[in-house]
Enzyme design. Sequence first.
Site, PDB file in Angstrom:
ATOM      1  N   GLU A 198     -15.753  16.598   9.020  1.00  0.00           N
ATOM      2  CA  GLU A 198     -15.228  15.735  10.079  1.00  0.00           C
ATOM      3  C   GLU A 198     -16.310  15.470  11.137  1.00  0.00           C
ATOM      4  O   GLU A 198     -17.030  16.378  11.541  1.00  0.00           O
ATOM      5  CB  GLU A 198     -13.999  16.424  10.712  1.00  0.00           C
ATOM      6  CG  GLU A 198     -13.474  15.815  12.002  1.00  0.00           C
ATOM      7  CD  GLU A 198     -13.077  14.341  11.891  1.00  0.00           C
ATOM      8  OE1 GLU A 198     -12.358  13.991  10.952  1.00  0.00           O
ATOM      9  OE2 GLU A 198     -13.507  13.550  12.763  1.00  0.00           O
ATOM     10  N   HIS A 239      22.198  28.487  11.820  1.00  0.00           N
ATOM     11  CA  HIS A 239      21.381  29.640  11.454  1.00  0.00           C
ATOM     12  C   HIS A 239      21.680  30.034  10.011  1.00  0.00           C
ATOM     13  O   HIS A 239      22.850  30.055   9.628  1.00  0.00           O
ATOM     14  CB  HIS A 239      21.689  30.799  12.395  1.00  0.00           C
ATOM     15  CG  HIS A 239      20.951  32.048  12.033  1.00  0.00           C
ATOM     16  ND1 HIS A 239      19.608  32.198  12.302  1.00  0.00           N
ATOM     17  CD2 HIS A 239      21.355  33.173  11.393  1.00  0.00           C
ATOM     18  CE1 HIS A 239      19.223  33.377  11.849  1.00  0.00           C
ATOM     19  NE2 HIS A 239      20.264  33.989  11.300  1.00  0.00           N
ATOM     20  N   THR A 249       0.848  -1.198   0.000  1.00  0.00           N
ATOM     21  CA  THR A 249       0.000   0.000   0.000  1.00  0.00           C
ATOM     22  C   THR A 249       0.878   1.240   0.000  1.00  0.00           C
ATOM     23  O   THR A 249       0.658   2.184  -0.764  1.00  0.00           O
ATOM     24  CB  THR A 249      -0.887   0.013   1.268  1.00  0.00           C
ATOM     25  OG1 THR A 249      -1.639  -1.186   1.308  1.00  0.00           O
ATOM     26  CG2 THR A 249      -1.819   1.206   1.276  1.00  0.00           C
ATOM     27  N   GLY A 254      -0.458 -15.897  -1.311  1.00  0.00           N
ATOM     28  CA  GLY A 254       0.056 -16.781  -0.270  1.00  0.00           C
ATOM     29  C   GLY A 254      -1.016 -17.211   0.715  1.00  0.00           C
ATOM     30  O   GLY A 254      -1.897 -16.431   1.082  1.00  0.00           O
ATOM     31  N   LYS A 293       2.551  11.556  -1.691  1.00  0.00           N
ATOM     32  CA  LYS A 293       3.549  12.616  -1.485  1.00  0.00           C
ATOM     33  C   LYS A 293       4.074  13.146  -2.818  1.00  0.00           C
ATOM     34  O   LYS A 293       4.459  14.307  -2.923  1.00  0.00           O
ATOM     35  CB  LYS A 293       4.702  12.125  -0.605  1.00  0.00           C
ATOM     36  CG  LYS A 293       4.411  12.288   0.878  1.00  0.00           C
ATOM     37  CD  LYS A 293       3.516  11.213   1.386  1.00  0.00           C
ATOM     38  CE  LYS A 293       2.325  11.622   2.143  1.00  0.00           C
ATOM     39  NZ  LYS A 293       1.510  10.517   2.617  1.00  0.00           N
TER      40      LYS A 293
HETATM   41  C1  LIG Z   1      -3.485   7.125   0.919  1.00  0.00           C
HETATM   42  C2  LIG Z   1      -2.564   6.619   1.986  1.00  0.00           C
HETATM   43  C3  LIG Z   1      -1.465   7.371   2.349  1.00  0.00           C
HETATM   44  C4  LIG Z   1      -0.604   6.911   3.337  1.00  0.00           C
HETATM   45  N1  LIG Z   1       0.466   7.689   3.678  1.00  0.00           N
HETATM   46  C5  LIG Z   1       1.307   7.266   4.645  1.00  0.00           C
HETATM   47  C6  LIG Z   1       2.443   8.027   4.994  1.00  0.00           C
HETATM   48  O1  LIG Z   1       2.710   9.095   4.433  1.00  0.00           O
HETATM   49  N2  LIG Z   1       3.258   7.565   5.969  1.00  0.00           N
HETATM   50  C7  LIG Z   1       3.003   6.381   6.620  1.00  0.00           C
HETATM   51  O2  LIG Z   1       3.764   6.011   7.521  1.00  0.00           O
HETATM   52  N3  LIG Z   1       1.925   5.631   6.308  1.00  0.00           N
HETATM   53  C8  LIG Z   1       1.092   6.038   5.331  1.00  0.00           C
HETATM   54  N4  LIG Z   1       0.022   5.255   4.977  1.00  0.00           N
HETATM   55  C9  LIG Z   1      -0.165   3.971   5.690  1.00  0.00           C
HETATM   56  C10 LIG Z   1       0.816   2.927   5.134  1.00  0.00           C
HETATM   57  O3  LIG Z   1       0.640   2.816   3.742  1.00  0.00           O
HETATM   58  C11 LIG Z   1       0.574   1.573   5.802  1.00  0.00           C
HETATM   59  O4  LIG Z   1       0.623   1.728   7.207  1.00  0.00           O
HETATM   60  C12 LIG Z   1       1.633   0.589   5.378  1.00  0.00           C
HETATM   61  O5  LIG Z   1       1.637   0.411   3.980  1.00  0.00           O
HETATM   62  C13 LIG Z   1       1.406  -0.770   6.051  1.00  0.00           C
HETATM   63  O6  LIG Z   1       2.423  -1.623   5.652  1.00  0.00           O
HETATM   64  P1  LIG Z   1       2.245  -3.212   5.652  1.00  0.00           P
HETATM   65  O7  LIG Z   1       3.568  -3.758   5.252  1.00  0.00           O
HETATM   66  O8  LIG Z   1       1.642  -3.647   6.921  1.00  0.00           O
HETATM   67  O9  LIG Z   1       1.146  -3.543   4.540  1.00  0.00           O
HETATM   68  P2  LIG Z   1       0.852  -3.036   3.033  1.00  0.00           P
HETATM   69  O10 LIG Z   1       1.712  -1.882   2.675  1.00  0.00           O
HETATM   70  O11 LIG Z   1      -0.596  -2.876   2.972  1.00  0.00           O
HETATM   71  O12 LIG Z   1       1.340  -4.261   2.168  1.00  0.00           O
HETATM   72  C14 LIG Z   1       0.715  -5.500   2.208  1.00  0.00           C
HETATM   73  C15 LIG Z   1       1.088  -6.261   0.957  1.00  0.00           C
HETATM   74  O13 LIG Z   1       0.672  -7.609   1.120  1.00  0.00           O
HETATM   75  C16 LIG Z   1       0.161  -8.095  -0.100  1.00  0.00           C
HETATM   76  N5  LIG Z   1      -0.707  -9.226   0.213  1.00  0.00           N
HETATM   77  C17 LIG Z   1      -1.855  -9.214   0.951  1.00  0.00           C
HETATM   78  N6  LIG Z   1      -2.341 -10.467   1.081  1.00  0.00           N
HETATM   79  C18 LIG Z   1      -1.503 -11.282   0.403  1.00  0.00           C
HETATM   80  C19 LIG Z   1      -1.472 -12.675   0.179  1.00  0.00           C
HETATM   81  N7  LIG Z   1      -2.374 -13.482   0.726  1.00  0.00           N
HETATM   82  N8  LIG Z   1      -0.489 -13.170  -0.598  1.00  0.00           N
HETATM   83  C20 LIG Z   1       0.466 -12.367  -1.131  1.00  0.00           C
HETATM   84  N9  LIG Z   1       0.496 -11.041  -0.930  1.00  0.00           N
HETATM   85  C21 LIG Z   1      -0.467 -10.499  -0.163  1.00  0.00           C
HETATM   86  C22 LIG Z   1      -0.564  -6.891  -0.680  1.00  0.00           C
HETATM   87  O14 LIG Z   1      -0.744  -7.040  -2.082  1.00  0.00           O
HETATM   88  C23 LIG Z   1       0.391  -5.759  -0.308  1.00  0.00           C
HETATM   89  O15 LIG Z   1       1.339  -5.551  -1.317  1.00  0.00           O
HETATM   90  C24 LIG Z   1      -0.840   5.675   3.975  1.00  0.00           C
HETATM   91  C25 LIG Z   1      -1.946   4.897   3.600  1.00  0.00           C
HETATM   92  C26 LIG Z   1      -2.791   5.360   2.615  1.00  0.00           C
HETATM   93  C27 LIG Z   1      -3.948   4.506   2.209  1.00  0.00           C
END
Ligand SMILES: Cc1cc2nc3c(=O)[nH]c(=O)nc-3n(C[C@H](O)[C@H](O)[C@H](O)COP(=O)(O)OP(=O)(O)OC[C@H]3O[C@@H](n4cnc5c(N)ncnc54)[C@H](O)[C@@H]3O)c2cc1C
Length: 469
Positions: free
Chosen positions: A206, A448, A44, A117, A54
Amino acid sequence: MAEQFDVTIIGSGPGGYVAAVRGAQVGLKVALVEKESGARLGGTCGLRGCIPTKALLQAAHLYEKAEHFADWGIKIENLGYDWTQVQKRKSDVVAKNSAGVSYLMKKHKITVFNGFGKIAGKGKVEVELEGGKKETIETKNIIIATGSVVRPIPGFEVDSKQVVNSDQILELERVPKSMIVMGSGAVGVEFASVYSRFGCETTVVELLDRIVPVEDAEVSKELARAFKKRGIKTETGIKLDKLQKSKTGVKATGKDSKGKDVTFEAEMFLVAVGRMPYLEKLGLENTKVVVNPRGTIKVNEYCETDEPNVYAIGDVIDTAWLAHLASKEGILVVEKIAGKKVEPINHRLVPNCTYCDPEVASVGLTEAKAKEEGYDVKVGKFPFSASGKARILGETDGFVKIVSEKKYDEVLGVHIIGPHATELLAEACVAMALETTADELGRTIHAHPTVSESVMEAAEGVHDLTIHI
Ligand SMILES: Cc1cc2nc3c(=O)[nH]c(=O)nc-3n(C[C@H](O)[C@H](O)[C@H](O)COP(=O)(O)OP(=O)(O)OC[C@H]3O[C@@H](n4cnc5c(N)ncnc54)[C@H](O)[C@@H]3O)c2cc1C
């Protein structure tokens, strides 16, 4: 006999791919499973979150700056924007970032399986590869890093055109004339900052009584003021309950905090609330993993689930849903698997950054929370309007606020709204991790002219010793 991995990570977001790299660094044999087609890695964050948002915000920021170039004596004739190119550049950044993650996997000899997976039993992950073929990975440990997805909100169903969610708004082919943004968390205020700066009349609605409600109350107030100056309307204490679509736009109705009917109309509606952990078809029924009522996976402070050798990190667990935290959880888990001594994460030290205009960043306790926890609170504040560098930048909205306490002079929280707030916060994170006092922070020499001097001045303010106000 099938190849045996020390650890198999399901999901390549900032939790999963960072865990994979560190796992390899500490000598583990690592497999990474990602379902995204074309093995697009990054999750994500990389594909639909942190990075593309960004990239759009940077374009919006530059455009807004260019509109004021005359103040700097720089002439631009026929200033305009090319939305297709704005989108293309964002997509290029996303693609390069994702390719960078693939490069890291190769560099660290991590085996990437491109497919869906599923935990198929003790030490087994079954992957349905693109094209339908199945492969079973034998593994000593499994890390669930499958992240989160948009949660549908009943009554506010998206259609990718008039009613959009955070995934869909990233792909708009043109800037709408007007937009209602439901929700003033990071996602809502960031998209409001993007589209309003490209000329979209934007209203943020909000439910709670202030925008960016997780932040310090003074920050919420300052952001509402800054948004007003930029033409972004904010409506708080509003419960929207109905959305109607017409050929030309959308009409959202609801009630304000006094129970009075309210109506908002616009061309587009952004649902900027609601995400849920993604655990679909993950095979959890084949394990003792416990799912909390909220849909998250139950873990202890080492991200261990109730099933031995199965861990969960990132957006699938109950800690803050942030990329940098997911990464640190991933590192903790693989280092633990490798037999290293690890410490649980101190969640008070997790930074929170929102890249709206002006930026908002914080770490630690808000003033209200510090008081609630019984601290004898002392606050230091420094406005960017008194900073030479902020004047040079032409970005004088906002302030740095340091929440400290009288007994040990410890810095309990730092709250910044203003230019480069999200970068400035790193200093506060280090200071708090080292249990720095406000006095030490204020005595640290800051170059500064920099905006970082404002952090120093706010720290000096804790003892009523700011120089420039
Ligand atoms: C619009 C938006 C803006 C954001 N901006 C920020 C920011 O600026 N800073 C910040 O810190 N956080 C931000 N976030 C939050 C951040 O994106 C998430 O907290 C972060 O991506 C979580 O990471 P993760 O590794 O847990 O999961 P994810 O990034 O969600 O990745 C999970 C991955 O697992 C894969 N997957 C799922 N199930 C399976 C399966 N069964 N088999 C194989 N693959 C699978 C998915 O395809 C995905 O690629 C934002 C979120 C959004 C929606």
